[in-house]
Design a protein around this motif. Structure first.
Motif, PDB file in Angstrom:
ATOM      1  N   THR A   8       0.840  -1.204   0.000  1.00  0.00           N
ATOM      2  CA  THR A   8       0.000   0.000   0.000  1.00  0.00           C
ATOM      3  C   THR A   8       0.869   1.246   0.000  1.00  0.00           C
ATOM      4  O   THR A   8       2.095   1.184  -0.001  1.00  0.00           O
ATOM      5  CB  THR A   8      -1.002  -0.014   1.181  1.00  0.00           C
ATOM      6  OG1 THR A   8      -0.284   0.164   2.403  1.00  0.00           O
ATOM      7  CG2 THR A   8      -1.807  -1.299   1.224  1.00  0.00           C
ATOM      8  N   GLY A   9       0.183   2.391   0.029  1.00  0.00           N
ATOM      9  CA  GLY A   9       0.864   3.665  -0.237  1.00  0.00           C
ATOM     10  C   GLY A   9       1.498   4.327   0.958  1.00  0.00           C
ATOM     11  O   GLY A   9       1.419   5.547   1.097  1.00  0.00           O
ATOM     12  N   ALA A  10       2.134   3.563   1.827  1.00  0.00           N
ATOM     13  CA  ALA A  10       2.954   4.176   2.875  1.00  0.00           C
ATOM     14  C   ALA A  10       4.397   4.176   2.394  1.00  0.00           C
ATOM     15  O   ALA A  10       4.788   3.335   1.582  1.00  0.00           O
ATOM     16  CB  ALA A  10       2.842   3.403   4.181  1.00  0.00           C
ATOM     17  N   SER A  11       5.175   5.085   2.918  1.00  0.00           N
ATOM     18  CA  SER A  11       6.590   5.071   2.598  1.00  0.00           C
ATOM     19  C   SER A  11       7.171   3.752   3.088  1.00  0.00           C
ATOM     20  O   SER A  11       6.763   3.236   4.132  1.00  0.00           O
ATOM     21  CB  SER A  11       7.281   6.250   3.285  1.00  0.00           C
ATOM     22  OG  SER A  11       8.617   6.309   2.866  1.00  0.00           O
ATOM     23  N   SER A  35      -1.920  -1.369  -4.098  1.00  0.00           N
ATOM     24  CA  SER A  35      -2.950  -0.330  -4.161  1.00  0.00           C
ATOM     25  C   SER A  35      -2.506   0.759  -5.140  1.00  0.00           C
ATOM     26  O   SER A  35      -1.339   0.827  -5.535  1.00  0.00           O
ATOM     27  CB  SER A  35      -3.184   0.273  -2.771  1.00  0.00           C
ATOM     28  OG  SER A  35      -2.070   1.077  -2.404  1.00  0.00           O
ATOM     29  N   ALA A  37      -2.155   3.944  -4.547  1.00  0.00           N
ATOM     30  CA  ALA A  37      -1.128   4.771  -3.902  1.00  0.00           C
ATOM     31  C   ALA A  37       0.175   3.983  -3.767  1.00  0.00           C
ATOM     32  O   ALA A  37       1.273   4.555  -3.861  1.00  0.00           O
ATOM     33  CB  ALA A  37      -1.614   5.237  -2.531  1.00  0.00           C
ATOM     34  N   SER A  96      -0.314   1.491   4.903  1.00  0.00           N
ATOM     35  CA  SER A  96      -0.694   2.889   5.149  1.00  0.00           C
ATOM     36  C   SER A  96      -1.711   2.964   6.283  1.00  0.00           C
ATOM     37  O   SER A  96      -2.380   1.970   6.606  1.00  0.00           O
ATOM     38  CB  SER A  96      -1.304   3.499   3.882  1.00  0.00           C
ATOM     39  OG  SER A  96      -2.605   2.992   3.721  1.00  0.00           O
ATOM     40  N   MET A  97      -1.841   4.132   6.852  1.00  0.00           N
ATOM     41  CA  MET A  97      -2.844   4.329   7.905  1.00  0.00           C
ATOM     42  C   MET A  97      -4.244   4.224   7.322  1.00  0.00           C
ATOM     43  O   MET A  97      -5.195   3.852   8.014  1.00  0.00           O
ATOM     44  CB  MET A  97      -2.629   5.674   8.594  1.00  0.00           C
ATOM     45  CG  MET A  97      -1.430   5.684   9.512  1.00  0.00           C
ATOM     46  SD  MET A  97      -1.555   4.419  10.814  1.00  0.00           S
ATOM     47  CE  MET A  97      -0.250   3.306  10.371  1.00  0.00           C
ATOM     48  N   THR A  99      -5.149   2.110   4.878  1.00  0.00           N
ATOM     49  CA  THR A  99      -5.460   0.676   4.797  1.00  0.00           C
ATOM     50  C   THR A  99      -5.664   0.100   6.193  1.00  0.00           C
ATOM     51  O   THR A  99      -6.581  -0.714   6.410  1.00  0.00           O
ATOM     52  CB  THR A  99      -4.352  -0.066   4.020  1.00  0.00           C
ATOM     53  OG1 THR A  99      -4.485   0.277   2.632  1.00  0.00           O
ATOM     54  CG2 THR A  99      -4.454  -1.572   4.163  1.00  0.00           C
ATOM     55  N   ARG A 131       4.335   2.576   8.846  1.00  0.00           N
ATOM     56  CA  ARG A 131       5.529   3.421   8.885  1.00  0.00           C
ATOM     57  C   ARG A 131       5.204   4.828   9.400  1.00  0.00           C
ATOM     58  O   ARG A 131       6.090   5.594   9.725  1.00  0.00           O
ATOM     59  CB  ARG A 131       6.085   3.500   7.444  1.00  0.00           C
ATOM     60  CG  ARG A 131       7.477   3.939   7.287  1.00  0.00           C
ATOM     61  CD  ARG A 131       7.739   5.426   7.054  1.00  0.00           C
ATOM     62  NE  ARG A 131       6.643   6.323   6.908  1.00  0.00           N
ATOM     63  CZ  ARG A 131       6.676   7.576   7.364  1.00  0.00           C
ATOM     64  NH1 ARG A 131       7.729   8.033   8.010  1.00  0.00           N
ATOM     65  NH2 ARG A 131       5.640   8.374   7.181  1.00  0.00           N
ATOM     66  N   GLU A 132       3.949   5.165   9.449  1.00  0.00           N
ATOM     67  CA  GLU A 132       3.557   6.548   9.746  1.00  0.00           C
ATOM     68  C   GLU A 132       4.176   7.060  11.045  1.00  0.00           C
ATOM     69  O   GLU A 132       4.347   6.310  12.007  1.00  0.00           O
ATOM     70  CB  GLU A 132       2.025   6.603   9.856  1.00  0.00           C
ATOM     71  CG  GLU A 132       1.447   8.005   9.963  1.00  0.00           C
ATOM     72  CD  GLU A 132       1.614   8.784   8.684  1.00  0.00           C
ATOM     73  OE1 GLU A 132       2.754   9.055   8.266  1.00  0.00           O
ATOM     74  OE2 GLU A 132       0.591   9.160   8.094  1.00  0.00           O
TER      75      GLU A 132
HETATM   76  C1  LIG Z   1       5.334   9.301  -1.429  1.00  0.00           C
HETATM   77  C2  LIG Z   1       4.196   9.038  -0.488  1.00  0.00           C
HETATM   78  C3  LIG Z   1       4.468   8.604   0.783  1.00  0.00           C
HETATM   79  C4  LIG Z   1       3.420   8.345   1.684  1.00  0.00           C
HETATM   80  N1  LIG Z   1       3.755   7.884   2.927  1.00  0.00           N
HETATM   81  C5  LIG Z   1       2.756   7.498   3.765  1.00  0.00           C
HETATM   82  C6  LIG Z   1       3.091   6.869   5.009  1.00  0.00           C
HETATM   83  O1  LIG Z   1       4.253   6.661   5.347  1.00  0.00           O
HETATM   84  N2  LIG Z   1       2.070   6.451   5.793  1.00  0.00           N
HETATM   85  C7  LIG Z   1       0.751   6.606   5.433  1.00  0.00           C
HETATM   86  O2  LIG Z   1      -0.127   6.182   6.183  1.00  0.00           O
HETATM   87  N3  LIG Z   1       0.408   7.236   4.264  1.00  0.00           N
HETATM   88  C8  LIG Z   1       1.389   7.672   3.419  1.00  0.00           C
HETATM   89  N4  LIG Z   1       1.059   8.267   2.222  1.00  0.00           N
HETATM   90  C9  LIG Z   1      -0.350   8.577   1.943  1.00  0.00           C
HETATM   91  C10 LIG Z   1      -1.133   7.366   1.414  1.00  0.00           C
HETATM   92  O3  LIG Z   1      -0.547   6.940   0.207  1.00  0.00           O
HETATM   93  C11 LIG Z   1      -2.605   7.757   1.188  1.00  0.00           C
HETATM   94  O4  LIG Z   1      -3.239   7.940   2.456  1.00  0.00           O
HETATM   95  C12 LIG Z   1      -3.380   6.738   0.389  1.00  0.00           C
HETATM   96  O5  LIG Z   1      -4.744   7.093   0.354  1.00  0.00           O
HETATM   97  C13 LIG Z   1      -3.260   5.336   0.937  1.00  0.00           C
HETATM   98  O6  LIG Z   1      -4.066   4.466   0.175  1.00  0.00           O
HETATM   99  P1  LIG Z   1      -3.865   2.883   0.222  1.00  0.00           P
HETATM  100  O7  LIG Z   1      -3.938   2.502   1.663  1.00  0.00           O
HETATM  101  O8  LIG Z   1      -4.981   2.331  -0.568  1.00  0.00           O
HETATM  102  O9  LIG Z   1      -2.541   2.598  -0.381  1.00  0.00           O
HETATM  103  C14 LIG Z   1       2.080   8.539   1.296  1.00  0.00           C
HETATM  104  C15 LIG Z   1       1.815   8.968  -0.004  1.00  0.00           C
HETATM  105  C16 LIG Z   1       2.847   9.207  -0.884  1.00  0.00           C
HETATM  106  C17 LIG Z   1       2.535   9.648  -2.298  1.00  0.00           C
END
Ligand SMILES: Cc1cc2nc3c(=O)[nH]c(=O)nc-3n(C[C@H](O)[C@H](O)[C@H](O)COP(=O)(O)O)c2cc1C
Length: 194
Positions: A8-11, A35, A37, A96-97, A99, A131-132
């Motif tokens: 998912t979209g966390a770092s 995902s 992200a 990610s938070m 997810t 990772r948040e």
């Molecule tokens: C480069 C980048 C880094 C991100 N890092 C984080 C992170 O470390 N933790 C987090 O919860 N969201 C982070 N986000 C935000 C999530 O990607 C965003 O909330 C997204 O909706 C998550 O969707 P998903 O859970 O479907 O992947 C980051 C976004 C980007 C573009």
């Protein structure tokens, strides 16, 4: 061993890429879902180009690895969407938070949420690698809820007692903890006291 990996979209995309490589090298069958992200974060953190398409990112991640099936994010026909399938472990790395919140709420808007939900209802191993930072009360409450429901939270928090020299050493530390939790032998990082 059959493992589901949701990215998912966390770092922390390097953790996912390294884990994928380790699972494949260990002879696992791995179903991978990314995902939207997650695609962006992989494109940015692994390949330095946020404009890469899902297909590009997936092809690069899977390049040279055996035993992988790349799953559609909304493909509920895959075995990982059902408790009837034999799956030994489920990992969301990085998690990610957003997810984490969806899984904690029992929402199943995509295959990653659904697979994690299946793991919880079937009482199977579910690893979440968040990772948040810093964490809000909402984040902490969601993670607590997930822990109470049976998930294992492996924070993407590398240690420094193994004298890391490179970023790869830090990445390996977190991936080694995930492999330990899955019961897969790892030689990425030595064990304390050995
Ligand atoms: C480069 C980048 C880094 C991100 N890092 C984080 C992170 O470390 N933790 C987090 O919860 N969201 C982070 N986000 C935000 C999530 O990607 C965003 O909330 C997204 O909706 C998550 O969707 P998903 O859970 O479907 O992947 C980051 C976004 C980007 C573009």
């Amino acid at each position: 061993m059959n493992v589901f990996l949701g990215i998912t979209g966390a770092s922390g995309a390097p953790y996912a890429a390294r884990l994928l490589r380790a699972l494949s090298a260990a002879g696992c069958e791995v179903g991978v879902a990314i995902s939207d992200a997650g695609v962006q974060v992989c494109a940015t953190e692994l390949y330095g180009d946020i404009s890469l398409s899902r297909e590009d990112v997936t092809a690069r991640l899977a390049d040279g690895l055996d035993g992988l099936s790349v799953l559609g994010l909304r493909d509920y026909s895959t075995p990982y969407a059902s408790g009837s399938a034999r799956v030994d472990g489920y990992v969301v790395c990085p998690c990610s938070m957003s997810t984490a919140a969806s899984i904690a709420a029992g929402a199943m808007a995509n295959l990653i949420h659904r697979a994690a939900s299946v793991a919880l209802k079937e009482e199977r191993k579910l690893l979440l690698v968040p990772r948040e930072t810093p964490l809000s009360t909402i984040h902490l409450e969601n993670l607590l809820r997930l822990r109470r429901a049976g998930a294992t939270v492996v924070f993407a928090a590398p240690g420094f007692y193994h004298a890391p020299q490179t970023i790869d050493d830090l990445v390996n530390f977190v991936v080694a903890r995930c492999l330990d939790q899955l019961g897969i032998d790892q030689t990425l990082v030595g064990r304390w006291g050995q």
